[in-house]
Design a protein around this motif. Structure first.
Motif, PDB file in Angstrom:
ATOM      1  N   LEU A 179     -27.679  32.235 -29.452  1.00 49.01           N
ATOM      2  CA  LEU A 179     -27.026  31.413 -30.462  1.00 49.01           C
ATOM      3  C   LEU A 179     -26.277  32.212 -31.516  1.00 49.01           C
ATOM      4  N   ARG A 180     -26.907  33.208 -32.097  1.00 46.13           N
ATOM      5  CA  ARG A 180     -26.316  33.843 -33.265  1.00 46.13           C
ATOM      6  C   ARG A 180     -25.081  34.677 -32.958  1.00 46.13           C
ATOM      7  N   GLY A 209     -21.256  33.570 -34.167  1.00 47.15           N
ATOM      8  CA  GLY A 209     -20.468  34.371 -35.108  1.00 47.15           C
ATOM      9  C   GLY A 209     -19.057  34.597 -34.615  1.00 47.15           C
ATOM     10  N   THR A 210     -18.920  34.847 -33.299  1.00 48.22           N
ATOM     11  CA  THR A 210     -17.588  35.070 -32.727  1.00 48.22           C
ATOM     12  C   THR A 210     -16.731  33.816 -32.806  1.00 48.22           C
ATOM     13  N   GLY A 215     -13.321  33.570 -35.051  1.00 49.80           N
ATOM     14  CA  GLY A 215     -12.064  33.358 -34.343  1.00 49.80           C
ATOM     15  C   GLY A 215     -11.389  32.052 -34.704  1.00 49.80           C
ATOM     16  N   SER A 216     -12.153  30.973 -34.752  1.00 44.70           N
ATOM     17  CA  SER A 216     -11.561  29.667 -35.062  1.00 44.70           C
ATOM     18  C   SER A 216     -11.086  29.610 -36.507  1.00 44.70           C
ATOM     19  N   MET A 257     -12.836  23.755 -32.482  1.00 42.65           N
ATOM     20  CA  MET A 257     -13.746  24.871 -32.229  1.00 42.65           C
ATOM     21  C   MET A 257     -14.620  25.138 -33.445  1.00 42.65           C
ATOM     22  N   PHE A 258     -13.994  25.093 -34.621  1.00 40.42           N
ATOM     23  CA  PHE A 258     -14.734  25.363 -35.847  1.00 40.42           C
ATOM     24  C   PHE A 258     -15.805  24.293 -36.072  1.00 40.42           C
ATOM     25  N   ASN A 259     -15.443  23.022 -35.844  1.00 37.12           N
ATOM     26  CA  ASN A 259     -16.404  21.940 -35.998  1.00 37.12           C
ATOM     27  C   ASN A 259     -17.555  22.062 -35.001  1.00 37.12           C
ATOM     28  N   SER A 260     -17.208  22.470 -33.782  1.00 38.14           N
ATOM     29  CA  SER A 260     -18.258  22.673 -32.779  1.00 38.14           C
ATOM     30  C   SER A 260     -19.191  23.802 -33.187  1.00 38.14           C
ATOM     31  N   ALA A 261     -18.611  24.853 -33.765  1.00 36.82           N
ATOM     32  CA  ALA A 261     -19.425  25.989 -34.207  1.00 36.82           C
ATOM     33  C   ALA A 261     -20.384  25.560 -35.318  1.00 36.82           C
TER      34      ALA A 261
END
Length: 378
Positions: free
Chosen positions: A152-153, A157-158, A162-163, A183-187
């Motif tokens: 997970l971690r 972080g990547t 990136g997003s 992507m950011f929301n998914s992260a």
């Protein structure tokens, strides 16, 4: 032997839910070997110190696993708790002593000595079983935590870095900004998965998973989650079938977490050549969401453990299976979230229809009074 084994089997069959999926051979597994070992032990001379050691579960043993140790592993992988494992030995002891007393009639000194030694042997077998059970659980927990940090971690972080960089760019087309935003929301949702471990612990302490419900659109939540997964898995077709409008009282972020887990699981184990299907329907009182994939069917004897991450991990502790790199906690947390909403998750898997997880929950939770926000435990 047969009378004792039958009594063992009859008692083991009352231990649910594991016994529901076990046949006669599995219910009797290793009992015969243990009884033969105990009978052999009764005929072997021993010193007072050896007797004391055995009563404490410290008897001599050979280099190979004992029948009691093998039995403990089998029961763990069948879904037994350690309390249920111990209860089998209590029943075995009671069964043998009852049959023994009926057979010998009036007790004599030699029989009392044999009974004492029998109890020592049972204590030794019990100590071996509980020791192996505890070891297997500890190993699975250690692997659980190791995979959590690794899986997970670092990837999270990547994705976040990136997003975030793409979202701030001014020299790329808007459609890429949209992808970066998803992507950011998914992260951000992935970061919540770290809290799943806390949820997992909370459920085992009896508190359940907390939810905050309000009126929301099931359709909107499904579309959001499916679009995110389509972006993350462009190689996999996902067919979404929803009605034009469908509102309910639920925790939208928690149900989104459930959908992400169920659809992600369908993608992981499905057939890339056949779409994953998400179908939303409703009845007068319930919301029904079915997630289907056409991958390899789940074996009937494994269905009972699909929602139990500890059993799944323990089953692969000594293997190189791909499941060693997956916590398997998502399905468990999903089930607990649905339970917190007063619903249930059903799993059906066969070669003809594939694997289908069906989520059913009330559109209006029991006890909801119409407030805009409320908290509830499962």
């Amino acid at each position: 032997m047969e009378s004792i084994l039958q009594a063992w089997e009859d008692f083991a069959r009352t231990i649910e839910p594991p016994a529901l999926t076990m046949d006669d051979a599995e219910l009797r597994d290793h009992a015969r070997q243990m009884l033969l070992a105990i009978a052999s032990d009764l005929g072997t001379p021993q010193s007072t110190q050896e007797s004391t050691n055995k009563s404490k579960g410290l008897g001599k043993r050979g280099p190979d696993d004992t029948a009691a140790e093998t039995h403990a592993e089998a029961r763990l992988l069948s879904g037994y708790t350690v309390v249920q494992l111990v209860s089998e030995y209590r029943a075995l002891r009671a069964s043998v002593l009852t049959l023994w007393a009926a057979d010998i009639g009036e007790a004599r000194a030699a029989h009392i000595i044999d009974v004492t030694r029998f109890n020592e042997a049972i204590d030794q077998a019990l100590a071996e079983s509980v020791g192996r059970y505890e070891y297997m659980v500890r190993q699975s927990q250690n692997m659980f935590l190791a995979i959590l940090g690794h899986d997970l971690r670092n990837p999270l972080g990547t994705v976040v870095t990136g997003s975030s960089f793409m979202m701030q760019a001014i020299d790329i087309p808007p459609r890429y900004i949209l992808v970066a935003t998803r992507m950011f929301n998914s992260a951000k949702r992935m970061s919540k998965l770290i809290n799943d471990l806390i949820d997992f612990t909370r459920t085992h302490l009896g508190h359940g998973i907390p939810i905050r419900v309000k009126q929301s659109s099931i359709v909107a939540v499904c579309e959001e989650v499916v679009n995110e997964l389509r972006t993350y898995h462009p190689e996999q077709l996902i067919d979404l079938h929803v009605p034009p409008h469908l509102d309910a009282i639920f925790d939208d972020s928690r149900i989104a977490q459930v959908l992400s887990n169920l659809i992600g699981n369908a993608i992981q184990y499905g057939n890339r050549e056949v779409p994953v299907t998400v179908r939303v329907t409703s009845t007068e009182a319930d919301i029904v969401i079915a997630v289907n994939n056409r991958g390899k069917a789940i074996a009937p004897d494994r269905i009972v453990s699909v929602f139990d991450p500890m059993v799944r991990i323990a089953a692969n502790v000594n293997s190189d299976s791909i499941e060693r790199t997956s916590l398997g906690i998502g399905l468990y947390i999903s089930r607990e979230i649905v339970h917190a909403h007063g619903g249930k998750v059903k799993l059906v898997s066969n070669e003809d229809d594939g694997t289908t997880f069906t989520l059913t929950m009330p559109s209006m939770p029991k006890g909801f009074q119409g407030a805009s926000d409320t908290a509830s435990g499962g």
